[in-house]
Structures are given as C-alpha cells and as structure tokens.
Design a protein around this motif. Structure first.
Motif, PDB file in Angstrom:
ATOM      1  N   GLU A  79      32.056  75.853  56.548  1.00 48.35           N
ATOM      2  CA  GLU A  79      31.097  75.646  55.462  1.00 48.35           C
ATOM      3  C   GLU A  79      31.455  76.484  54.236  1.00 48.35           C
ATOM      4  O   GLU A  79      31.217  76.081  53.100  1.00 48.35           O
ATOM      5  N   LYS A  80      32.047  77.653  54.494  1.00 42.81           N
ATOM      6  CA  LYS A  80      32.455  78.515  53.374  1.00 42.81           C
ATOM      7  C   LYS A  80      33.890  78.207  52.963  1.00 42.81           C
ATOM      8  O   LYS A  80      34.448  78.914  52.117  1.00 42.81           O
ATOM      9  N   ALA A  81      34.498  77.198  53.583  1.00 48.58           N
ATOM     10  CA  ALA A  81      35.905  76.842  53.348  1.00 48.58           C
ATOM     11  C   ALA A  81      36.774  78.085  53.473  1.00 48.58           C
ATOM     12  O   ALA A  81      37.675  78.320  52.674  1.00 48.58           O
ATOM     13  N   ALA A  82      36.470  78.892  54.489  1.00 49.01           N
ATOM     14  CA  ALA A  82      37.153  80.182  54.606  1.00 49.01           C
ATOM     15  C   ALA A  82      38.069  80.264  55.819  1.00 49.01           C
ATOM     16  O   ALA A  82      38.445  81.352  56.223  1.00 49.01           O
ATOM     17  N   GLY A 127      44.765  69.485  38.907  1.00 44.09           N
ATOM     18  CA  GLY A 127      44.755  68.765  40.187  1.00 44.09           C
ATOM     19  C   GLY A 127      43.858  69.381  41.246  1.00 44.09           C
ATOM     20  O   GLY A 127      43.814  68.895  42.375  1.00 44.09           O
ATOM     21  N   LYS A 128      43.142  70.455  40.865  1.00 42.88           N
ATOM     22  CA  LYS A 128      42.338  71.194  41.856  1.00 42.88           C
ATOM     23  C   LYS A 128      41.317  70.320  42.593  1.00 42.88           C
ATOM     24  O   LYS A 128      41.195  70.385  43.813  1.00 42.88           O
ATOM     25  N   LEU A 129      40.605  69.488  41.802  1.00 37.62           N
ATOM     26  CA  LEU A 129      39.561  68.671  42.417  1.00 37.62           C
ATOM     27  C   LEU A 129      40.172  67.664  43.388  1.00 37.62           C
ATOM     28  O   LEU A 129      39.662  67.460  44.490  1.00 37.62           O
ATOM     29  N   THR A 130      41.291  67.060  42.955  1.00 34.78           N
ATOM     30  CA  THR A 130      41.974  66.091  43.823  1.00 34.78           C
ATOM     31  C   THR A 130      42.454  66.794  45.086  1.00 34.78           C
ATOM     32  O   THR A 130      42.332  66.251  46.185  1.00 34.78           O
ATOM     33  N   PHE A 131      42.984  68.011  44.898  1.00 37.02           N
ATOM     34  CA  PHE A 131      43.485  68.785  46.042  1.00 37.02           C
ATOM     35  C   PHE A 131      42.386  69.002  47.073  1.00 37.02           C
ATOM     36  O   PHE A 131      42.571  68.757  48.270  1.00 37.02           O
ATOM     37  N   VAL A 132      41.216  69.424  46.576  1.00 37.12           N
ATOM     38  CA  VAL A 132      40.093  69.680  47.492  1.00 37.12           C
ATOM     39  C   VAL A 132      39.703  68.402  48.222  1.00 37.12           C
ATOM     40  O   VAL A 132      39.449  68.405  49.437  1.00 37.12           O
ATOM     41  N   ASN A 174      31.670  66.301  46.673  1.00 42.38           N
ATOM     42  CA  ASN A 174      31.291  67.413  45.765  1.00 42.38           C
ATOM     43  C   ASN A 174      32.370  68.497  45.768  1.00 42.38           C
ATOM     44  O   ASN A 174      32.121  69.629  46.206  1.00 42.38           O
ATOM     45  N   PRO A 175      33.589  68.178  45.293  1.00 39.24           N
ATOM     46  CA  PRO A 175      34.671  69.171  45.386  1.00 39.24           C
ATOM     47  C   PRO A 175      34.382  70.456  44.632  1.00 39.24           C
ATOM     48  O   PRO A 175      34.850  71.525  45.001  1.00 39.24           O
ATOM     49  N   ASN A 176      33.553  70.346  43.575  1.00 35.02           N
ATOM     50  CA  ASN A 176      33.228  71.563  42.806  1.00 35.02           C
ATOM     51  C   ASN A 176      32.509  72.608  43.650  1.00 35.02           C
ATOM     52  O   ASN A 176      32.669  73.798  43.438  1.00 35.02           O
ATOM     53  N   GLU A 177      31.707  72.121  44.590  1.00 37.07           N
ATOM     54  CA  GLU A 177      30.956  73.050  45.459  1.00 37.07           C
ATOM     55  C   GLU A 177      31.926  73.939  46.252  1.00 37.07           C
ATOM     56  O   GLU A 177      31.655  75.107  46.474  1.00 37.07           O
ATOM     57  N   LEU A 189      30.803  66.667  58.719  1.00 35.80           N
ATOM     58  CA  LEU A 189      29.752  66.563  57.691  1.00 35.80           C
ATOM     59  C   LEU A 189      30.096  67.407  56.469  1.00 35.80           C
ATOM     60  O   LEU A 189      29.924  66.989  55.330  1.00 35.80           O
ATOM     61  N   ARG A 190      30.605  68.623  56.735  1.00 35.95           N
ATOM     62  CA  ARG A 190      31.010  69.522  55.636  1.00 35.95           C
ATOM     63  C   ARG A 190      32.146  68.897  54.833  1.00 35.95           C
ATOM     64  O   ARG A 190      32.164  68.970  53.610  1.00 35.95           O
ATOM     65  N   ASN A 191      33.120  68.277  55.561  1.00 33.88           N
ATOM     66  CA  ASN A 191      34.254  67.652  54.873  1.00 33.88           C
ATOM     67  C   ASN A 191      33.781  66.512  53.970  1.00 33.88           C
ATOM     68  O   ASN A 191      34.221  66.399  52.827  1.00 33.88           O
ATOM     69  N   ILE A 192      32.857  65.691  54.506  1.00 38.80           N
ATOM     70  CA  ILE A 192      32.347  64.560  53.704  1.00 38.80           C
ATOM     71  C   ILE A 192      31.652  65.115  52.461  1.00 38.80           C
ATOM     72  O   ILE A 192      31.852  64.635  51.345  1.00 38.80           O
ATOM     73  N   PHE A 193      30.874  66.176  52.657  1.00 36.66           N
ATOM     74  CA  PHE A 193      30.150  66.772  51.529  1.00 36.66           C
ATOM     75  C   PHE A 193      31.140  67.265  50.455  1.00 36.66           C
ATOM     76  O   PHE A 193      30.957  67.010  49.273  1.00 36.66           O
ATOM     77  N   PHE A 194      32.202  67.938  50.892  1.00 38.98           N
ATOM     78  CA  PHE A 194      33.182  68.475  49.925  1.00 38.98           C
ATOM     79  C   PHE A 194      34.013  67.377  49.270  1.00 38.98           C
ATOM     80  O   PHE A 194      34.449  67.533  48.128  1.00 38.98           O
ATOM     81  N   ILE A 195      34.217  66.247  49.986  1.00 40.15           N
ATOM     82  CA  ILE A 195      34.975  65.146  49.374  1.00 40.15           C
ATOM     83  C   ILE A 195      34.196  64.614  48.167  1.00 40.15           C
ATOM     84  O   ILE A 195      34.751  64.360  47.106  1.00 40.15           O
TER      85      ILE A 195
END
Lengths: 164, 418
Positions: free
Chosen positions: A65-68, A83-88, A151-154, A143-149
């Motif tokens: 969840e913290k992408a850590a 390319g950061k957003l695409t990368f995420v 909302n990459p800014n999050e 679920l976290r992955n779908i959320f980040f796909i």
C-alpha cells in the motif's frame, strides 16, 4: 475506491498488530513456562508460527500500500520525469498480472487443501483456514495495484522507502 | 533456450522496476512451470512450507525488541556511558561514537536507525570537540554499519536459513569479527586524534551514566550470554529480548505506554512484510535449484576455473564487494547464499565462516555508492552533499577492507567461539 481501500487497510493494520501481539505473547509464555516449570506449552510455538505467517502476509499488503517493497531502481531514470506516470501504471499492471496468477493458484491450492480435509498435526485445525491468508494477500495487493493504475499520482506522492 | 527466456524475463522485470518478491516469484513460477514442468501451485505449497518454520519467529521478535528499545532515550544513555568510559583516551569522543554505534546497532538491528539515532547526537558534539568534519561524518557513517555483524543480526538469520547453517553458530561467529572491526575503527580514531581530544576520567560521571544506561547496555549481553552458554535457542533469545525490552521500557525507563504497543506491533508487521514474501519465494526458488542440482553444477563448473581456496576467497570477496555496491543486503543474501555456500564448502571453507565473511562484505555495501543506504542517511542528517559524505568514508573504507582481509583469511577470528 480510495475509501474502500482505507477501510480495508484499517482492518488489516489491526489484524497485523493482533497477529504480532498474540505471537509475541505465546512465544514469551512458552519460553517462561519451559524455563520455570520445565514444561513448554505444546501448541504455543506452532500457533505463533501461524500467527507470524498471517502477520507477515498482511504486513506485505501494508508495505504494498505504501509502494515500499524492496525493488531494484536501476531503470527508474530511463523513464524520466515525463514518463513517471506511465512507469507507475506499467509497474502496477505487471504486478497486477503477477498477483492475479498467484491468486488463482493459491486459491486452487487452498481449495485442494479444503477438499482433502488436511489438518495441522499439532493444532488439529483445518489447514485451509491457516492458508487462506495467501490468496487473500494477493487479492488485497491486486486492489492496491488497480488503484495505483488509475491513480498513479497517489503512488508518486507516497514517501517511498524503495531500495532501503 | 529456456535459460535465455528466463534471463530475459529477469531483465525485463528489473527494467520495469518490479518489487523483488515479484521478480523472485515470477522466476520461481517460470522455472517450475517450464523447466520442471510442474504446476505453479507447487510454488504456493513451497511458500507455505517455507513460512511454516519456528526459526523464522526470531526475525519479527528481534525486530520488535529493537523497535521497543529504540523508542525511548536509549541512544543518549549509551552515548553517555561510552563518553564517560573513553574520556581519558585521546580521540575519546570518536571512539565513544564507534562503541555507541556498535551497542546501539546490536540492539536496534538496523544500520540506518543507528546512524540517525547516534549520529544526530554525536555529530554536533564531535564538531564542537574540534574533530574534522569529514572524520566525524566518516566515523558515524561507518560505525552505523556495525549493526549487521554484531549479533543478534537479522541478515545472519536470513543467511542461516538460506544456507542451512545454525543461527546460533552464526551469532557466535559474529563476535570475533565485530571485535576486530570495532578495534580497527578505534585504532584509526586514536591515530587521527585532534589536539586536546583527551579528557579526564570522572568517576562520578561514569557511575551516573552507568546507573542511567546499564540496563540498555546489558541487553545484548543477556542475549549473547544466553546463546553462548547454550541456555537459549535463537528464537528463545529473541523472546527473552522482547520481554527484557518491555520490562526495561515499561517499568524502569517508563518511556513506553500501553497505547504505544499497537503501533509497535503494526510497525513490526510492516517490517516483517518487507522481508517475508521475498524470503519465502526465494526459499521456493532455492528448492527448485537444489532439485535441479544447479549449485552442484556451478561448483563443478567453477572448480575448473578456480583451483585454490585462496583464489576462491579473493574472487568471492571481489564479487561480493561489487554486489554490495548495487544490491541491498537482504536481496544479496537471498540470491547468493544458496549458490555460493556449496562452492565455499567445496573449497574447504567452513560455511559459518563463509557466512560471516559474506556479511562483512555486504556491510561495506552500506557505505559504497550507488546504493549505500548509510551514505544517503548521512547526507540527510549531516546536511552535507553526497560527494562530501563519500569522501569522508574513503579512509575508513580501507580500514574496513583491512578487517575484511583479516576475517577472510584467519578463520579462527570467526570460529573460535563456535
């Protein structure tokens, strides 16, 4: 979706803390009982191991969840600022595929354990109950992955601990 | 062909910045499915089996003990004792920083945490006492790395699990190398003593600091004493460490409240979660490698190229120093321990000695660019740019390399206690 994840996350945090707390108490009591009364608690170590498994898997969700999670960062610069957003998105999409595959096979594994009626030798508890945390972990991480796909800014806003 | 596809998958996943557990899991699943022609379910079975081990309990328990002990003012207490003890020695404060780092690191089990806790207090004190900025920075950054070699150490537990050696033996074997490295750093500090760095012995101050901090200092000795005397196993010693930490912080130092416990357990679960999936997936991949006799084949291949034990030790040290520069310690142990340990045994090295040597190599990785985590932490807390921090490390890097050579070529430094 954010609200739902926050709610799940709250419950998971409490569950992880409870698992760790009970695990600690059981091991300490087992050691004290062995040292003081020369007789350990027979089911304590095994129960503590299963609690650690639950705590470890749920802990992995909390880290996701913290992408850590630990990861190599060698290629991060290739994507550049733009390319950061695409990368995420790509990163989380690949993780989603991994989690989906592991969710499917872990579900199959637990279902087999259920149908065979496997039990823990020491605790006499059905193994599928103890193994349930494996498919749950991959489901929750998906679920976290779908959320980040979406909302990459999050993810970029998170104070990451990558590579530490 | 399958090997090429597997390597390509590895490269692609690295380029896509995937977490290590995804890389490890994908490679394990690929190998089982396409090389051994087994179902991926076998990986799930493996990870449950791998996680179902009592020895793993030592990891969250030691992490928790460290979390409890480092919540309070333990760093200040330790520093006060070290300062009082080393006051009459030239360069006493620099030596105190090495000793404080070593003891704090043994308790917290984390190099960056040690650097932050001890460094933020002692860096201004060292500058005030007239120490050169670079020396102060260097001593604290390097001192922080001692945490993984001073037992109890989580990397040692991971190595023991991956290489199939006794955790207790590794803990015992860590004592000698820790003393060697601490001594070398103290000798370096002694010879770099600035003018007027020698203080006076103050019995009252010593007793006062001892009264405040003795229980914190005592913790590693309780754990090590228990293990060394054969009284505790690794897991038991971890449980005793937690109990000790709880008693000290709740009832004696009174710096911990009941309400803090939930957060501590949560943080421990998070720290365990960072390691857990990687560890159990690596163990599954390890099982595949053993099943396919990969380490044995590598040993056969290597024995054609490397003829003697000395060449092997030199070669593996160079490899590990390079790996330490580009990989974090846990990943390096998980990936390399199962491959390199059989080779070390083949060349006549004791696996426990090899484990200690590997950990000292990777310890150096904490302060070598590009991913030396202590460099970044030092840059942050000392508010200096990275290149200044790196320059401050260079002379001490040579000190650590001298230590590494001694530890590598004199096995009795590690094995005298085993």
């Amino acid at each position: 979706m954010k609200k739902m994840i926050e709610c799940i996350s709250f419950i998971e945090k409490k569950m992880a803390a409870l698992s760790m707390g009970l695990m600690t108490v059981l091991v300490i009591f087992d050691v004290l009982s062995r040292e003081i009364f020369n007789k350990g608690i027979p089911w304590a170590q095994k129960s503590a191991v299963y609690l650690m498994i639950w705590g470890g898997f749920i802990g992995a969700i909390l880290v996701a969840e913290k992408a850590a999670h630990l990861r190599p960062e060698v290629a991060d610069k290739i994507w550049g600022e733009k390319g950061k957003l695409t990368f995420v998105r790509v990163q989380n999409f690949v993780m989603l595929i991994f989690c989906a595959i592991f969710l499917f096979y872990s579900y199959k594994y637990v279902a087999e354990s259920f149908s065979f009626g496997d039990k823990s030798v020491v605790l006499q508890v059905p193994l599928w109950v103890l193994q349930l945390v494996i498919p749950y972990t991959f489901l929750s991480m998906s679920l976290r992955n779908i959320f980040f796909i979406f909302n990459p800014n999050e993810q970029l806003l998170l104070k990451t601990e990558f590579g530490s | 062909m399958m090997t090429i596809i597997c390597l390509s998958l590895l490269v692609v996943l690295i380029l896509l910045g995937q977490p290590l557990f995804v890389i490890m899991g994908s490679i394990a699943a690929f190998c089982y499915h396409f090389i051994s022609e087994e179902s991926i379910s076998i990986v799930i079975g493996d990870i449950f089996y791998a996680a179902n081990k009592e020895i793993l309990l030592a990891i969250p328990l030691f992490v928790l003990a460290g979390q409890i002990m480092t919540k309070g003012s333990i760093a200040t207490r330790l520093i006060d004792i070290a300062k009082a003890v080393t006051a009459p020695i030239p360069s006493g404060l620099a030596i105190a920083s090495v000793l404080s780092c070593a003891v704090f690191a043994a308790i917290s089990g984390s190099s960056p945490v040690t650097l932050i806790a001890v460094g933020s207090i002692l860096y201004p004190a060292l500058l005030k006492a007239g120490y050169d900025k670079k020396m102060a920075m260097g001593m604290l950054s390097v001192g922080g790395t001692l945490g993984i070699i001073v037992p109890p150490s989580i990397p040692m537990i991971i190595f023991a699990i991956m290489a199939g050696v006794s955790v207790v033996d590794l803990f015992k074997a860590g004592i000698g190398p820790s003393i060697v490295l601490i001594l070398l750093l103290c000798i370096y500090a002694f010879f770099r003593a600035p003018e007027g760095s020698k203080g006076q012995w103050d019995t009252q101050e010593f007793l006062l600091s001892l009264k405040r901090g003795i229980l914190s200092v005592f913790m590693p000795f309780v754990i090590l004493g228990g293990i060394y005397s054969g009284f505790f196993t690794a897991t038991e010693s971890a449980a005793v460490a937690v109990l000790y930490a709880l008693i000290v912080e709740f009832f004696i130092h009174r710096e911990l409240k009941l309400s803090d416990l939930s957060n501590l357990f949560e943080e421990t679960a998070g720290l365990l979660g960072t390691l857990f999936l990687i560890l159990i997936l690596a163990m599954s991949f390890n099982k595949f490698m053993t099943y396919e006799e990969i380490p044995q084949n590598l040993v056969t291949m290597m024995s054609g190229m490397i003829s003697s034990k000395i060449t092997f030790i030199i070669g593996v040290n160079i490899l590990l120093l390079i790996v330490g520069c580009v990989m974090d310690i846990m990943s390096a142990i998980l990936v390399l321990a199962p491959i390199l340990t059989p080779m070390a045994i083949h060349y006549g090295m004791n696996p426990v000695h090899f484990g200690v040597m590997m950990i000292v190599n990777l310890e150096i990785g904490y302060i070598t660019p590009p991913i030396g985590i202590n460099l970044f932490v030092a840059s942050g807390i000392f508010k200096e740019n990275l290149s200044t921090v790196i320059k401050s490390i260079v002379p001490l890097l040579f000190v650590l390399l001298v230590g590494l050579i001694l530890i590598s070529f004199i096995p009795s430094i590690s094995l005298f206690a085993v």
